[in-house]
Design an enzyme around this catalytic site. Structure first.
Site, PDB file in Angstrom:
ATOM      1  CD  GLU A 109      25.443  17.975  -5.928  1.00  0.00           C
ATOM      2  OE1 GLU A 109      24.369  18.330  -6.440  1.00  0.00           O
ATOM      3  OE2 GLU A 109      26.405  18.738  -5.759  1.00  0.00           O
TER       4      GLU A 109
ATOM      5  CE  LYS B 144      19.507  15.117 -14.615  1.00  0.00           C
ATOM      6  NZ  LYS B 144      18.087  15.397 -14.621  1.00  0.00           N
TER       7      LYS B 144
ATOM      8  CG  ASP C 168      12.386  12.977 -12.352  1.00  0.00           C
ATOM      9  OD1 ASP C 168      12.577  14.014 -13.024  1.00  0.00           O
ATOM     10  OD2 ASP C 168      11.775  11.994 -12.780  1.00  0.00           O
TER      11      ASP C 168
ATOM     12  CE1 TYR D 168      16.491  15.990   0.137  1.00  0.00           C
ATOM     13  CE2 TYR D 168      14.531  16.246  -1.220  1.00  0.00           C
ATOM     14  CZ  TYR D 168      15.203  15.615  -0.198  1.00  0.00           C
ATOM     15  OH  TYR D 168      14.604  14.608   0.490  1.00  0.00           O
TER      16      TYR D 168
ATOM     17  CE  LYS E  40      17.921  11.617 -18.309  1.00  0.00           C
ATOM     18  NZ  LYS E  40      16.747  12.368 -17.826  1.00  0.00           N
TER      19      LYS E  40
ATOM     20  CB  CYS F 230     -21.042  -6.294 -12.204  1.00  0.00           C
ATOM     21  SG  CYS F 230     -19.847  -6.483 -10.875  1.00  0.00           S
TER      22      CYS F 230
ATOM     23  CB  CYS G 263     -22.820  -8.839  -8.452  1.00  0.00           C
ATOM     24  SG  CYS G 263     -23.123  -7.228  -9.210  1.00  0.00           S
TER      25      CYS G 263
ATOM     26  CB  CYS H 143     -20.974  -2.660 -10.496  1.00  0.00           C
ATOM     27  SG  CYS H 143     -22.154  -3.722  -9.636  1.00  0.00           S
TER      28      CYS H 143
ATOM     29  CB  CYS I  57     -21.614  -5.386  -6.205  1.00  0.00           C
ATOM     30  SG  CYS I  57     -20.232  -6.159  -7.061  1.00  0.00           S
TER      31      CYS I  57
END
Ligand code: IVH
Length: 695
Positions: A113, A115, A117, A233, A324, A419, A422, A437, A442
């Site tokens: 199956e 695994k 997470d 699940y 794993k 920025c 600009c 900014c 801008c």
């Protein structure tokens, strides 16, 4: 059975069937609107007959408060973890030990199956009406021996059946008392959406779907859990004493499917370790294409009798093991740190990396979130760093590497005072992590605003990508969002890009300019822009990029106010009557519309024919969505009865009085809540008044 009871039963049956098709099998047979209609009809009938409301009704997924502090409850049988193997060699060793202990020379049958997470969960079902079983309890793993009771939250997960019918139990040959164990996960799409929402609210993104799922399941607000779209699940089917119900794991997975649970389709019974290794290899390839995160493959001995014979070592079974996958990470060097400007003016530092392949994708940039994060990492340009990426998550720098092979970098990074696009001054508000900014003109902000406005889930203008937007701005064909709607074919024909070709014979390279968008694509793009006018108020609101107004808030505002006009003149009180809208959000909305340029923009969009209305929320029942507070002793109804009646009619009952309270229902000896209601000007009624409303 009365007529109403029969109708309600039939409707529930139908809704359960469609829930199963939609949430478990991913194969809806009716539209969302049709489904909503069925649900509304059920809610209406239940409101008329509150005495017929049962906890396993599909209308009752969200309701009630989690029990104080999630009480601890003993598991029927300990929930253990698995030993890990990381390589083929380790797995073959495990297989050898299993065969030895089982006294089998022959190959052993395994079940593979994925695994998943997520976080493991035990669901206990107990006898319900007419031979059915209902979900009685959901427990987290806790310390393995005792779990936490998170039933109210687990009930909101649509792929978990609230009840299993007598017929289904009969078919799977399972009694009314059973337990299902499995994994609660947050699908990547839901995770992505949740993080986008967090971003508009100025919150740091959640690190990964697993942590977010774990946090969500322990949230005290079931309606928040419901919005986060968790999934479940199933992988174990046990009796109430925690013993395996069936002689084989493969059969248990099939039985779980028959009972209406979602079981991962990626599973297989394998007659020996070679086949298992082939399964693992395929899983590693599949991993990048799934809608959820997996971190390995679980291999279980198929026969439960053999499982029992093998038994357990301290914390883990001998009959199962987890292969794993390696973390999707890598080490690479930071060549530079660039600063990007977002559509709200927020500056995000991004590490420019020496390209490195991680889990099959080349990574050359990783987000550093903000200045504090750079400080926390102690990062300098030239450093080697550990980079990780989740299934869908933007790669991020998790640590600076400092060892013999990876010397430290030297160049310190200073956050720019101006920025980068600009050259306006950047500002960091007290208490906030981000620099911004503040120049609303801008060009970077306009570019990002356009890209957001056009993106999927917002106005959905396909074909309006980065290259086109960049040129529209360069050529000053677009100076505001509204200008999109006056673009012509001639305008788009001006957009060009350079193409370089190499002559195969001479090796000579030639550069020529060519139309960026061909005639056919131009027509398609103009049609997309025109079609977006009908996206509706919620999308437009989301598209405007008002701070803190994400997809969901925009939707709620649109449903409440029905038009942009109404929203623009709404007072803070009006706005805050909307669920989830607090002072911070209402202030952001006011600030946005106080700006005359923003009001102009809205009017221009309106003149261009962009739809600025939405259907107001249809009140699902007479008390649809209204919040009540009960206080004092009512003459005839107990608290519980009054609450049940209000909820059956679609209302909500809260414990404390606020501006959002619609009515306070006061009885004898009403105390401070009544005072508070008077103070806030909330309407107060008595039991007779409530009965009146319910009629
Ligand atoms: S079997 C005693 N099957 O992995 C048996 N676990 O490290 C233990 N997990 O706590 C569980 N997918 O949260 C099993 N198909 C699967 C799984 C799975 C994910 C998780 C589960 C467990 C952890 C064990």
């Amino acid at each position: 059975m009365t007529d109403a009871a029969r109708k309600i039963a039939a409707l529930r049956e139908k809704i359960r069937h469609h829930e199963h098709l939609y949430y478990v099998l991913d194969a809806p047979a009716i539209s969302d609107a049709e489904f909503d209609d069925l649900m509304r009809e059920l809610q209406r009938l239940e409101a008329e007959h509150p005495e017929l409301v049962t906890p396993d009704s599909p209308s009752q997924r969200v309701g009630g408060k989690p029990k104080e502090g999630f009480p601890k409850v003993a598991h029927s049988r300990p929930m253990l973890s698995l030993d890990n193997v990381m390589s083929e060699e380790e797995l073959r060793d495990w297989d050898r030990r299993v065969r030895q202990l089982a006294g089998e020379n022959a190959e052993i049958g395994y079940v593979c199956e994925y695994k998943l997470d997520g976080i493991s969960m035990a669901l206990q079902y107990r006898p319900g009406p007419n031979g059915s079983a209902h979900l009685a309890r959901g427990l987290t793993r806790g310390d393995g021996t005792t779990g936490e009771d998170v039933t109210t939250n687990v009930r909101t997960i649509r792929s978990i059946p609230l009840s299993v019918s007598g017929a289904q139990l009969h078919k799977a040959d399972v009694s009314q008392n059973f337990e299902v164990r499995g994994e609660v996960v947050m699908p990547l799409a839901a995770f992505r959406r949740a993080n986008e929402e967090r971003e508009t609210q100025g919150l740091a993104p959640a690190a990964n779907p697993r942590n977010y799922a774990a946090g969500t399941i322990r949230t005290l607000e079931p309606n928040i859990v419901a919005q986060r779209r968790l999934d479940f699940y199933a992988y174990f089917l046990l009796n109430e004493r925690g013993e395996d119900l069936l002689p084989e794991q493969a059969g248990a997975l099939d039985a779980l499917t028959a009972l209406g649970f979602r079981v991962n389709p990626h599973r297989a019974a394998m007659p020996g370790i070679d086949k298992v290794l082939a399964f693992i290899e395929r899983a590693g390839e599949q991993r990048e294409t799934l809608g959820y995160e997996i971190d390995g493959v679980v291999i279980k001995v198929n026969a439960t009798q053999v499982q029992q014979h093998l038994g357990y070592t301290g914390r883990a079974p001998r009959w199962a093991v987890a292969f794993k996958f390696t973390a999707r990470g890598g080490i690479t060097q930071v060549e530079d740190i660039k600063v990007q400007v977002g559509r709200t003016g927020k500056l995000t530092p991004v590490a420019v990396l020496t390209p490195v392949s991680i889990g099959g994708t080349t990574v050359s940039r990783a987000t550093l979130h903000n200045a504090d994060e750079i400080e926390r990492l102690g990062l300098k340009i030239g450093d080697y760093v550990k980079v990780e990426r989740g299934g869908d998550v933007i790669p991020k720098v998790v640590a600076v590497v400092d060892d013999k092979e990876h010397p430290r970098g030297h160049r310190a990074f200073y956050f720019p005072s101006h920025c980068p696009e600009c050259d306006s001054e950047v500002v960091r508000t007290e208490g906030e992590a981000d620099y911004r900014c503040v120049n609303i003109d801008c060009p970077a902000r306009l570019r990002e605003s356009l890209l957001h406005f056009a993106s999927r889930g917002v106005m959905n203008i396909e074909g309006l990508g980065e290259a086109v937007v960049a040129q529209l701005l360069d050529r000053r064909l677009v100076r505001s969002l509204a200008d999109l709607y006056t673009l012509t074919d001639d305008d788009l024909a001006q957009l060009q890009h350079e193409v370089t070709t190499t002559d195969k014979k001479t090796g000579e390279t030639k550069t020529r300019t060519q139309a960026l968008v061909g005639p056919k694509e131009r027509q398609a793009l103009l049609a997309e822009i025109a079609a977006s006018k009908k996206a509706g108020l919620a999308r437009v609101l989301f598209g405007l990029g008002i701070r803190f107004v994400g997809e969901r808030t925009a939707q709620l505002l649109a449903e409440e106010f029905g038009s942009m006009e109404a929203l623009m003149v709404a007072s803070a009180d009006d706005l805050e009557r909307v669920n989830e809208v607090g002072p911070r959000v209402s202030q952001a909305i006011h600030e946005f519309f106080e700006e005359s340029r923003n009001r102009d923009l809205v009017h221009k969009l309106e003149r261009a024919g962009v739809v600025m209305t939405a259907e107001k929320r249809r009140k699902t029942s007479q008390l649809g969505g209204l919040t009540f507070v009960l206080t004092g002793t009512l003459p005839n109804l107990s608290r519980e009865e009054a609450k049940a009646k209000i909820e059956a009619a679609g209302g909500r009952v809260s414990g404390s009085v606020s501006k959002k309270t619609y009515y306070v229902v006061a009885g004898e000896d009403a105390g401070s809540k009544l005072d508070k209601a008077r103070e806030l000007g909330v309407k107060v009624i008595d039991e007779a008044g409530l009965e009146e409303l319910l009629r």
